[in-house]
Write an enzyme that holds these catalytic residues in place. Structure first.
Site, PDB file in Angstrom:
ATOM      1  N   CYS A 103       0.838  -1.204   0.000  1.00 20.90           N
ATOM      2  CA  CYS A 103       0.000   0.000   0.000  1.00 20.90           C
ATOM      3  C   CYS A 103       0.875   1.257   0.000  1.00 20.90           C
ATOM      4  CB  CYS A 103      -0.927  -0.012   1.212  1.00 20.90           C
ATOM      5  SG  CYS A 103      -2.072   1.385   1.269  1.00 20.90           S
ATOM      6  N   CYS A 200      -5.744  -2.777   7.847  1.00 26.95           N
ATOM      7  CA  CYS A 200      -6.955  -1.949   7.882  1.00 26.95           C
ATOM      8  C   CYS A 200      -8.176  -2.650   7.313  1.00 26.95           C
ATOM      9  CB  CYS A 200      -6.713  -0.631   7.151  1.00 26.95           C
ATOM     10  SG  CYS A 200      -6.419  -0.773   5.378  1.00 26.95           S
TER      11      CYS A 200
END
Length: 356
Positions: A103, A200
């Protein structure tokens, strides 16, 4: 006046980063990256994610407090391709992925940086605990945070020279306590907001269920085996396990048992003793170097093989165009394929790669 786009997660670190840069005279623009595949999942952010809808609400309020423009940018497609699809495929292949590193490299930097440059920004900035320096040889690298307990350089080793040159990390010079203190002093409503935890998009930590429910990938049961091939039980599917795992195996062998290897081709999970879980060396590929352009000779480096690893001295050398051999000075437990190995020279990141 230089223009900087600050990636704002709604947390205290990125909020204070925006404040510090404004104080330094930059024209600051706040941006939150929208990465959720399903808006209803945004409630999961409450459990520790960094980019759900409540993150947007908090970031927008902070931007209003700081009197800076604020936007939400949609990166759902990039996040799905570079993070979620990669995460699922790595587990299917018996490896343990590091989605935060993917990410950082492909979404928070590559995509956000390109879009920010397109709207006239000179830099992007984040609330990471790391410092960017330009060395005497002209190369950019990461220096470990002034607050080593919060240092995040391990998760950022994959950034390119161009990305580092265009990035500001103002928080890296402070401790967490100092950052919270600044937030309290200027009255930010996120001053006492807890840090985000875990991955997340899988806030409950049940990766196997996430892979099955979200990606529709069902991994069949198979055999637990010893190194000599002896079958000692049945496993629930290889996505439930990672190399080095000790708990949750459901095996009673009379000694502490560890996952030594995951074999997707035969659907086997190899089990062994603590001694068998120790390794003298590792190999890694998908290399990225920072402080040097390449490794031209063996180098003694301080080495981390996972985010919370205390580190070990090792010698690293190139053994192929895109492969290194890293030999530890003390054997290490749970060298896990798919995780990152990161090499340090003092406080500076030499580079890193993906463990084979």
């Amino acid at each position: 006046m230089k223009k900087v786009v600050v990636g704002m997660s709604g947390g205290v670190d990125s909020s204070v980063a925006a404040y510090l840069l404004k104080e330094q005279g930059y024209e600051v623009i706040g941006v939150t990256m929208q990465i959720w595949q399903d808006e209803e999942q945004a409630v999961q952010e409450e459990n520790g994610g960094c980019c759900g809808l409540s993150a947007v609400d908090d970031a927008r309020r902070v931007a209003a407090q700081l009197e800076i423009p604020y936007y939400v940018m949609n990166f759902k497609e990039e996040f799905k391709h570079h993070v979620i699809d990669y995460f699922v495929e790595e587990y299917r292949q018996g490896r343990t992925p590091n989605p935060c590193i993917a990410c950082n490299r492909y979404v928070k930097w590559e995509s956000l940086l390109n879009r920010s440059l397109a709207i006239g920004a000179d830099y992007i900035a984040t609330g990471h605990y790391a410092r960017i320096v330009c060395l005497e040889n002209g190369r950019y690298t990461l220096q470990r945070s002034a607050n080593l307990a919060k240092d995040q350089t391990y998760a950022l080793y994959n950034l390119t020279q161009e990305q580092l040159k265009r990035t500001l990390m103002p928080v890296g010079a402070y401790s967490k306590e100092e950052i919270r203190g600044i937030a309290e002093k200027i009255g930010l409503m996120v001053a006492s907001k807890p840090d985000s935890q875990d991955i997340c998009f899988v806030p409950d930590g049940d990766y196997a269920s996430y892979i099955e429910e979200t990606a529709g990938v069902h991994m069949p049961e198979g055999n637990f085996v010893l190194t000599d091939g002896t079958v000692i039980g049945r496993h629930k599917g290889i996505t439930h396990y990672t190399v080095g795992q000790r708990k949750g195996l459901g095996l009673a062998l009379g000694y502490p048992a560890f996952v030594l290897e995951i074999r997707p081709d035969t659907n086997e999970v190899v089990i062994g003793t603590h001694a068998e879980s120790m390794a003298d060396s590792l190999r890694a590929n998908h290399l990225n170097f920072m402080s040097v352009e390449d490794l031209t000779e063996p180098k003694r480096v301080f080495t981390k093989i996972r985010y919370n690893h205390k580190g070990v001295w090792a010698t690293v050398e190139k053994v192929g165009e895109d492969e290194v051999l890293c030999t530890f000075e003390e054997p290490q437990r749970a060298v896990t394929p798919g995780q990152a190995v990161v090499f340090y020279d003092g406080d500076y990141v030499v580079g890193g790669g993906t463990i084979l």
